[in-house]
Design a protein around this motif. Structure first.
Motif, PDB file in Angstrom:
ATOM      1  N   LEU A   1     104.291   9.601 -25.199  1.00 30.20           N
ATOM      2  CA  LEU A   1     105.749   9.595 -25.082  1.00 30.20           C
ATOM      3  C   LEU A   1     106.175   9.902 -23.654  1.00 30.20           C
ATOM      4  O   LEU A   1     107.097   9.271 -23.099  1.00 30.20           O
ATOM      5  CB  LEU A   1     106.353  10.617 -26.054  1.00 30.20           C
ATOM      6  CG  LEU A   1     106.262  10.297 -27.544  1.00 30.20           C
ATOM      7  CD1 LEU A   1     106.882  11.429 -28.364  1.00 30.20           C
ATOM      8  CD2 LEU A   1     106.984   8.983 -27.847  1.00 30.20           C
ATOM      9  N   LYS A   2     105.512  10.894 -23.054  1.00 30.91           N
ATOM     10  CA  LYS A   2     105.850  11.233 -21.676  1.00 30.91           C
ATOM     11  C   LYS A   2     105.496  10.081 -20.732  1.00 30.91           C
ATOM     12  O   LYS A   2     106.211   9.811 -19.748  1.00 30.91           O
ATOM     13  CB  LYS A   2     105.111  12.505 -21.245  1.00 30.91           C
ATOM     14  CG  LYS A   2     105.684  13.785 -21.842  1.00 30.91           C
ATOM     15  CD  LYS A   2     105.077  15.007 -21.166  1.00 30.91           C
ATOM     16  CE  LYS A   2     105.769  16.283 -21.623  1.00 30.91           C
ATOM     17  NZ  LYS A   2     105.290  17.468 -20.896  1.00 30.91           N
ATOM     18  N   THR A   3     104.379   9.404 -21.036  1.00 30.05           N
ATOM     19  CA  THR A   3     103.977   8.267 -20.213  1.00 30.05           C
ATOM     20  C   THR A   3     105.020   7.143 -20.273  1.00 30.05           C
ATOM     21  O   THR A   3     105.278   6.439 -19.283  1.00 30.05           O
ATOM     22  CB  THR A   3     102.615   7.735 -20.683  1.00 30.05           C
ATOM     23  OG1 THR A   3     101.651   8.786 -20.624  1.00 30.05           O
ATOM     24  CG2 THR A   3     102.145   6.575 -19.804  1.00 30.05           C
ATOM     25  N   LEU A   4     105.639   6.984 -21.446  1.00 26.13           N
ATOM     26  CA  LEU A   4     106.636   5.944 -21.642  1.00 26.13           C
ATOM     27  C   LEU A   4     107.994   6.305 -21.049  1.00 26.13           C
ATOM     28  O   LEU A   4     108.935   5.500 -21.101  1.00 26.13           O
ATOM     29  CB  LEU A   4     106.805   5.655 -23.148  1.00 26.13           C
ATOM     30  CG  LEU A   4     105.586   5.037 -23.836  1.00 26.13           C
ATOM     31  CD1 LEU A   4     105.836   4.909 -25.325  1.00 26.13           C
ATOM     32  CD2 LEU A   4     105.258   3.668 -23.228  1.00 26.13           C
ATOM     33  N   GLY A   5     108.108   7.528 -20.536  1.00 28.89           N
ATOM     34  CA  GLY A   5     109.350   7.901 -19.871  1.00 28.89           C
ATOM     35  C   GLY A   5     110.161   8.989 -20.547  1.00 28.89           C
ATOM     36  O   GLY A   5     111.252   9.337 -20.065  1.00 28.89           O
ATOM     37  N   PHE A   6     109.674   9.529 -21.657  1.00 32.35           N
ATOM     38  CA  PHE A   6     110.376  10.632 -22.301  1.00 32.35           C
ATOM     39  C   PHE A   6     110.296  11.870 -21.409  1.00 32.35           C
ATOM     40  O   PHE A   6     109.213  12.253 -20.957  1.00 32.35           O
ATOM     41  CB  PHE A   6     109.754  10.943 -23.666  1.00 32.35           C
ATOM     42  CG  PHE A   6     110.135   9.955 -24.735  1.00 32.35           C
ATOM     43  CD1 PHE A   6     111.064  10.300 -25.718  1.00 32.35           C
ATOM     44  CD2 PHE A   6     109.572   8.692 -24.769  1.00 32.35           C
ATOM     45  CE1 PHE A   6     111.415   9.399 -26.701  1.00 32.35           C
ATOM     46  CE2 PHE A   6     109.912   7.782 -25.751  1.00 32.35           C
ATOM     47  CZ  PHE A   6     110.844   8.130 -26.723  1.00 32.35           C
ATOM     48  N   SER A   7     111.427  12.482 -21.176  1.00 31.84           N
ATOM     49  CA  SER A   7     111.462  13.664 -20.312  1.00 31.84           C
ATOM     50  C   SER A   7     110.911  14.884 -21.041  1.00 31.84           C
ATOM     51  O   SER A   7     110.760  14.890 -22.274  1.00 31.84           O
ATOM     52  CB  SER A   7     112.887  13.943 -19.852  1.00 31.84           C
ATOM     53  OG  SER A   7     113.708  14.310 -20.966  1.00 31.84           O
ATOM     54  N   ASP A   8     110.619  15.928 -20.257  1.00 30.53           N
ATOM     55  CA  ASP A   8     110.129  17.177 -20.853  1.00 30.53           C
ATOM     56  C   ASP A   8     111.160  17.750 -21.825  1.00 30.53           C
ATOM     57  O   ASP A   8     110.810  18.268 -22.897  1.00 30.53           O
ATOM     58  CB  ASP A   8     109.822  18.198 -19.757  1.00 30.53           C
ATOM     59  CG  ASP A   8     108.623  17.793 -18.916  1.00 30.53           C
ATOM     60  OD1 ASP A   8     107.849  16.938 -19.382  1.00 30.53           O
ATOM     61  OD2 ASP A   8     108.484  18.339 -17.813  1.00 30.53           O
ATOM     62  N   THR A   9     112.437  17.662 -21.438  1.00 35.09           N
ATOM     63  CA  THR A   9     113.503  18.191 -22.295  1.00 35.09           C
ATOM     64  C   THR A   9     113.579  17.438 -23.621  1.00 35.09           C
ATOM     65  O   THR A   9     113.800  18.026 -24.684  1.00 35.09           O
ATOM     66  CB  THR A   9     114.860  18.113 -21.579  1.00 35.09           C
ATOM     67  OG1 THR A   9     114.785  18.796 -20.326  1.00 35.09           O
ATOM     68  CG2 THR A   9     115.956  18.744 -22.432  1.00 35.09           C
ATOM     69  N   THR A  10     113.375  16.128 -23.569  1.00 30.69           N
ATOM     70  CA  THR A  10     113.422  15.315 -24.786  1.00 30.69           C
ATOM     71  C   THR A  10     112.276  15.672 -25.719  1.00 30.69           C
ATOM     72  O   THR A  10     112.459  15.790 -26.937  1.00 30.69           O
ATOM     73  CB  THR A  10     113.354  13.821 -24.437  1.00 30.69           C
ATOM     74  OG1 THR A  10     114.433  13.483 -23.569  1.00 30.69           O
ATOM     75  CG2 THR A  10     113.436  12.969 -25.698  1.00 30.69           C
TER      76      THR A  10
END
Length: 262
Positions: A173-182
């Motif tokens: 998810l983080k690799t796909l662009g999800f932020s830490d907050t998300t």
């Protein structure tokens, strides 16, 4: 009613109680008392079932489901002490808003007498009887504390295990662009969903079991307003158990997570 009036040892039994023990009109039933002894020293009182009754007021059905009515004169003449006295009287108030004023007026009539009275609502009177078995408030608080601690432990373990098993997915998810907050919000939302669902099911079961509880504990009620505190506790529990794994997911390093270095 005529049979009850003319039968000195007659008793009227609530239909629910008749059904519970399989009694019928004409049966003789002994009642064993732990307080009221007869003049001959016996603790057993025998009554003849001459009829049955139901509560006219549906709200009183559970309170009267274990009631047997008998003649006061028979009891008063047969008991070994307390002759001529009455434990309590029940009064119906036409205007509930005047209950406190009427209660104070009744107590004022017997103030400074040898038999002072304490007038209170029926619910408080019933709860006072329950408290005679012990400090119910302390027992309930202890049980709730133990339950909350157990829920905290089990739910926290569930959330930690759930996040631990999905570390690679979170990394994707983080690799796909999800932020830490998300990612943090997703884990918190999962915790909220778990706790809120359990709380709503538990509250529904509590309200569903209330009629059964009333059979054993007369006067026990659960207010609909208890739903809001229940949901509030579920939210607090969700935040407590969800925040540690959520913070861990937020700080997750993508490279280490995809390499399965946890």
């Amino acid at each position: 009613m005529n049979a009850f009036r003319t039968t000195r040892t007659g008793g009227l039994v609530n239909r629910a109680l008749l059904k519970k023990f399989g009694w019928k009109v004409g049966d003789k039933i002994p009642l064993h008392s732990t307080i009221w002894t007869q003049k001959n020293g016996s603790l057993d009182w025998t009554f003849d079932i001459v009829g049955s009754f139901d509560a006219k007021d549906p709200t009183q059905a559970s309170q009267q489901s274990s009631t047997l009515l008998f003649h006061y004169e028979l009891f008063d003449e047969g008991r070994s002490f307390g002759k001529g006295n009455v434990g309590w009287f029940e009064e119906r108030v036409a205007d509930p808003a005047q209950s406190v004023a009427i209660a104070n007026r009744i107590d004022a009539l017997f103030a400074n007498s040898s038999d002072e009275t304490k007038t209170q609502p029926a619910k408080e009177f019933s709860m006072a009887f329950v408290k005679q078995f012990g400090d119910i408030g302390f027992v309930l608080r202890a049980i709730l504390g133990a339950v909350f601690f157990t829920l905290l432990f089990l739910t926290g373990n569930t959330m930690m295990q759930s996040v631990r098993e999905r570390v690679p997915e979170l990394a994707v998810l983080k690799t796909l662009g999800f932020s830490d907050t998300t990612v943090l919000g997703l884990v918190i939302a999962e915790s909220l969903l778990l706790c809120m669902t359990a709380a709503l099911v538990g509250l529904a079961l509590s309200f569903g079991a209330l009629p059964i509880l009333k059979l054993g504990l007369q006067g026990v009620e659960i207010s609909p307003r208890a739903i809001l505190p229940g949901i509030g506790v579920a939210v607090v529990l969700a935040l407590i158990v969800g925040m540690p794994p959520a913070l861990g997911a937020m700080r997750l390093n993508i490279v280490d997570a995809l390499a399965d270095k946890r």
